[in-house]
Design an enzyme around this catalytic site. Structure first.
Site, PDB file in Angstrom:
ATOM      1  N   CYS A 112       9.655  30.683   0.277  1.00 23.62           N
ATOM      2  CA  CYS A 112       8.702  29.595   0.026  1.00 23.62           C
ATOM      3  C   CYS A 112       8.659  28.586   1.170  1.00 23.62           C
ATOM      4  O   CYS A 112       7.753  27.750   1.212  1.00 23.62           O
ATOM      5  CB  CYS A 112       9.050  28.869  -1.267  1.00 23.62           C
ATOM      6  SG  CYS A 112       9.156  29.976  -2.673  1.00 23.62           S
ATOM      7  N   HIS A 252       6.650  21.719  -1.489  1.00 18.96           N
ATOM      8  CA  HIS A 252       6.449  23.045  -2.079  1.00 18.96           C
ATOM      9  C   HIS A 252       6.344  22.869  -3.591  1.00 18.96           C
ATOM     10  O   HIS A 252       7.113  22.117  -4.193  1.00 18.96           O
ATOM     11  CB  HIS A 252       7.631  23.944  -1.712  1.00 18.96           C
ATOM     12  CG  HIS A 252       7.655  25.221  -2.479  1.00 18.96           C
ATOM     13  ND1 HIS A 252       6.550  26.029  -2.588  1.00 18.96           N
ATOM     14  CD2 HIS A 252       8.640  25.819  -3.194  1.00 18.96           C
ATOM     15  CE1 HIS A 252       6.857  27.075  -3.347  1.00 18.96           C
ATOM     16  NE2 HIS A 252       8.112  26.967  -3.724  1.00 18.96           N
ATOM     17  N   ASN A 282       3.681  28.430  -8.754  1.00 18.94           N
ATOM     18  CA  ASN A 282       4.397  28.540  -7.480  1.00 18.94           C
ATOM     19  C   ASN A 282       3.775  29.694  -6.682  1.00 18.94           C
ATOM     20  O   ASN A 282       3.888  30.853  -7.083  1.00 18.94           O
ATOM     21  CB  ASN A 282       5.881  28.796  -7.786  1.00 18.94           C
ATOM     22  CG  ASN A 282       6.735  28.904  -6.533  1.00 18.94           C
ATOM     23  OD1 ASN A 282       6.227  29.066  -5.427  1.00 18.94           O
ATOM     24  ND2 ASN A 282       8.041  28.822  -6.720  1.00 18.94           N
TER      25      ASN A 282
HETATM   26  O1  UT7 Z   1      10.163  28.534  -5.071  1.00 23.46           O
HETATM   27  C1  UT7 Z   1      11.479  28.132  -4.923  1.00 23.46           C
HETATM   28  C2  UT7 Z   1      12.392  28.836  -5.807  1.00 23.46           C
HETATM   29  N1  UT7 Z   1      12.253  28.572  -7.213  1.00 23.46           N
HETATM   30  C3  UT7 Z   1      12.689  27.435  -7.762  1.00 23.46           C
HETATM   31  O2  UT7 Z   1      13.039  26.505  -7.084  1.00 23.46           O
HETATM   32  C4  UT7 Z   1      12.787  27.402  -9.257  1.00 23.46           C
HETATM   33  C5  UT7 Z   1      13.802  26.403  -9.670  1.00 23.46           C
HETATM   34  N2  UT7 Z   1      14.133  26.434 -11.086  1.00 23.46           N
HETATM   35  C6  UT7 Z   1      13.301  26.048 -12.053  1.00 23.46           C
HETATM   36  O3  UT7 Z   1      12.179  25.654 -11.814  1.00 23.46           O
HETATM   37  C7  UT7 Z   1      13.849  26.007 -13.470  1.00 23.46           C
HETATM   38  O4  UT7 Z   1      15.225  26.270 -13.439  1.00 23.46           O
HETATM   39  C8  UT7 Z   1      13.145  27.018 -14.426  1.00 23.46           C
HETATM   40  C9  UT7 Z   1      11.743  26.548 -14.722  1.00 23.46           C
HETATM   41  C10 UT7 Z   1      13.122  28.384 -13.791  1.00 23.46           C
HETATM   42  C11 UT7 Z   1      13.897  27.091 -15.745  1.00 23.46           C
HETATM   43  O5  UT7 Z   1      13.995  25.812 -16.338  1.00 23.46           O
HETATM   44  P1  UT7 Z   1      15.392  25.269 -16.877  1.00 23.46           P
HETATM   45  O6  UT7 Z   1      15.145  23.976 -17.474  1.00 23.46           O
HETATM   46  O7  UT7 Z   1      16.359  25.337 -15.704  1.00 23.46           O
HETATM   47  O8  UT7 Z   1      15.737  26.309 -17.989  1.00 23.46           O
HETATM   48  P2  UT7 Z   1      16.988  27.294 -18.109  1.00 23.46           P
HETATM   49  O9  UT7 Z   1      16.902  28.378 -17.103  1.00 23.46           O
HETATM   50  O10 UT7 Z   1      18.246  26.488 -18.158  1.00 23.46           O
HETATM   51  O11 UT7 Z   1      16.714  27.898 -19.533  1.00 23.46           O
HETATM   52  C12 UT7 Z   1      16.723  27.086 -20.712  1.00 23.46           C
HETATM   53  C13 UT7 Z   1      16.311  27.943 -21.890  1.00 23.46           C
HETATM   54  C14 UT7 Z   1      17.021  29.292 -21.948  1.00 23.46           C
HETATM   55  O12 UT7 Z   1      17.275  29.593 -23.310  1.00 23.46           O
HETATM   56  P3  UT7 Z   1      18.730  29.368 -23.934  1.00 23.46           P
HETATM   57  O13 UT7 Z   1      19.647  30.221 -23.124  1.00 23.46           O
HETATM   58  O14 UT7 Z   1      18.988  27.918 -23.776  1.00 23.46           O
HETATM   59  O15 UT7 Z   1      18.546  29.820 -25.344  1.00 23.46           O
HETATM   60  C15 UT7 Z   1      16.001  30.260 -21.426  1.00 23.46           C
HETATM   61  O16 UT7 Z   1      16.172  31.559 -21.929  1.00 23.46           O
HETATM   62  O17 UT7 Z   1      14.910  28.250 -21.789  1.00 23.46           O
HETATM   63  C16 UT7 Z   1      14.720  29.648 -21.964  1.00 23.46           C
HETATM   64  N3  UT7 Z   1      13.536  30.057 -21.226  1.00 23.46           N
HETATM   65  C17 UT7 Z   1      12.303  30.054 -21.776  1.00 23.46           C
HETATM   66  N4  UT7 Z   1      11.876  29.703 -23.007  1.00 23.46           N
HETATM   67  C18 UT7 Z   1      10.548  29.806 -23.258  1.00 23.46           C
HETATM   68  C19 UT7 Z   1      13.429  30.486 -19.950  1.00 23.46           C
HETATM   69  N5  UT7 Z   1      12.152  30.781 -19.660  1.00 23.46           N
HETATM   70  C20 UT7 Z   1      11.430  30.505 -20.787  1.00 23.46           C
HETATM   71  C21 UT7 Z   1      10.058  30.592 -21.099  1.00 23.46           C
HETATM   72  N6  UT7 Z   1       9.678  30.215 -22.349  1.00 23.46           N
HETATM   73  N7  UT7 Z   1       9.122  30.997 -20.228  1.00 23.46           N
END
Ligand code: UT7
Length: 325
Positions: A112, A252, A282
């Site tokens: 990215c 970004h 993204n």
């Molecule tokens: O382009 C550069 C590289 N990319 C990035 O920089 C991305 C950086 N990271 C992020 O933007 C965030 O970490 C995410 C958007 C990917 C995830 O958000 P988060 O607040 O960090 O969530 P998490 O990964 O800690 O997940 C929290 C919960 C999990 O469930 P449990 O384990 O708490 O039951 C996930 O399974 O949210 C769940 N989850 C979802 N729920 C509904 C993950 N994706 C989804 C979804 N819908 N699409």
């Protein structure tokens, strides 16, 4: 001699994928996606469109905005993580689509951060006098490398392209400086295991879905915020520019929470931050040039403004660039 950005253009495919689309087949919700990422919709390329098609369309618009004419371009750099194929490069294919015979062209892989890396390469070539008008393209079709069944990645990414022509400065507008970093030790936080030389596309690999991108989003999130803030401050300090002097932050577009935390750390109000993640998600190397292109189109960024670009992505890579527009 200093370099400047002489023209910017972007292109996004027509098809819109809304959050409701993902709700229709995955255990996710518009509410979760909106609150955790800021994304409402993203674009998907048609089956007949490839990365070089999107890139060529954005490039045509950038060349038109720059007013240099196709014949004026003497180097093509394409930043992408999703080239049409390993070779020929997307840059060569874009060159062919633009009818640019004999013009050197190469791809640049910096995730990215690719567009910032590309502008850095272009401005260094222009400053050295080696090339005059360098076309930098950021183009991605990420919907083809994310797992449509993995809700933690497929809702985040979209397709699109942006481009800029980097040319010698006329004295008013100029690229003031940049800082680039990488740490391959963090490579597995965001990677595509198969489709390269590391793994053959066997049935087992396909069954394990290793031909799709894998991401440890939570860990990435923290590093992204920390390093984008650090590299911005490092650059501003080196150039002797105060944070309050920055007119526009063009980050970004990975997550609205990353963007707003970054803005807070830099002491910049959100009114000075270009955000379009709600429309495109993204788009990796295309995200900064699309955001820049829109902000210019809307008359938000004006000549004389101080514009700070900052990105973070797979590699891991990160970098910042300060431009007097
Ligand atoms: O382009 C550069 C590289 N990319 C990035 O920089 C991305 C950086 N990271 C992020 O933007 C965030 O970490 C995410 C958007 C990917 C995830 O958000 P988060 O607040 O960090 O969530 P998490 O990964 O800690 O997940 C929290 C919960 C999990 O469930 P449990 O384990 O708490 O039951 C996930 O399974 O949210 C769940 N989850 C979802 N729920 C509904 C993950 N994706 C989804 C979804 N819908 N699409």
């Amino acid at each position: 001699m200093k370099a400047c950005i002489r023209g910017v253009g972007y292109y996004v495919p027509e098809e819109v994928l809304t959050n409701q689309y993902f709700e229709s087949y995955l255990d996710t919700s518009d509410e979760w996606i909106t609150q955790r990422t800021g994304i409402k919709e993203r674009r998907r390329a048609s089956s007949w469109e490839n990365t070089s098609d999107l890139g060529a369309k954005a490039a045509e618009r950038a060349i038109k905005a720059a007013g240099v004419g196709r014949d004026g371009i003497d180097l093509i750099v394409c930043a992408t993580a999703t080239p049409d194929m390993p070779f020929p490069s997307a840059a060569c294919l874009i060159g062919a689509k633009l009818g640019l015979k004999g013009v050197p062209a190469f791809d640049l892989a910096a995730g990215c951060t690719g567009f910032v890396y590309g502008l850095a390469v272009a401005s260094s070539f222009v400053e050295s006098g080696r090339f005059r008008n360098v076309l930098v393209v950021g183009s991605e079709i990420l919907t083809r490398i994310v797992d449509p069944m993995d809700r933690s990645t497929c809702v985040l990414f979209g397709d699109g392209a942006g481009a800029a022509v980097v040319s010698p400065s006329n004295g008013a507008s100029e690229i003031l400086g940049f800082k680039l970093h990488a740490d391959g030790g963090y490579g597995e936080l965001l990677y595509l295991p198969a489709r390269g030389t590391a793994l053959e596309l066997t049935e087992e690999v396909l069954e394990k879905r290793l031909h799709y991108a894998k991401m440890r989003g939570n860990e990435l999130f923290k590093i992204a915020v920390r390093e984008m803030a650090n590299v911005s401050i490092e650059l501003l300090d080196e150039l002797g520019v105060g944070k309050e002097e920055v007119d526009w932050l063009v980050p970004h577009q990975a997550n609205i929470r990353i963007i707003s935390t970054l803005a807070k750390r830099l002491g910049l109000p959100m009114a000075k931050v270009v955000v379009n993640i709600q429309k495109y998600g993204n788009t990796s190397a295309a995200s900064i040039p699309i955001a820049l292109g829109e902000a210019l189109e809307q008359g938000r960024i004006k000549s004389g403004d101080l514009v700070l670009l900052v990105a973070f992505g797979a590699g891991l890579t990160w970098g910042a660039m300060l431009i007097r527009w």
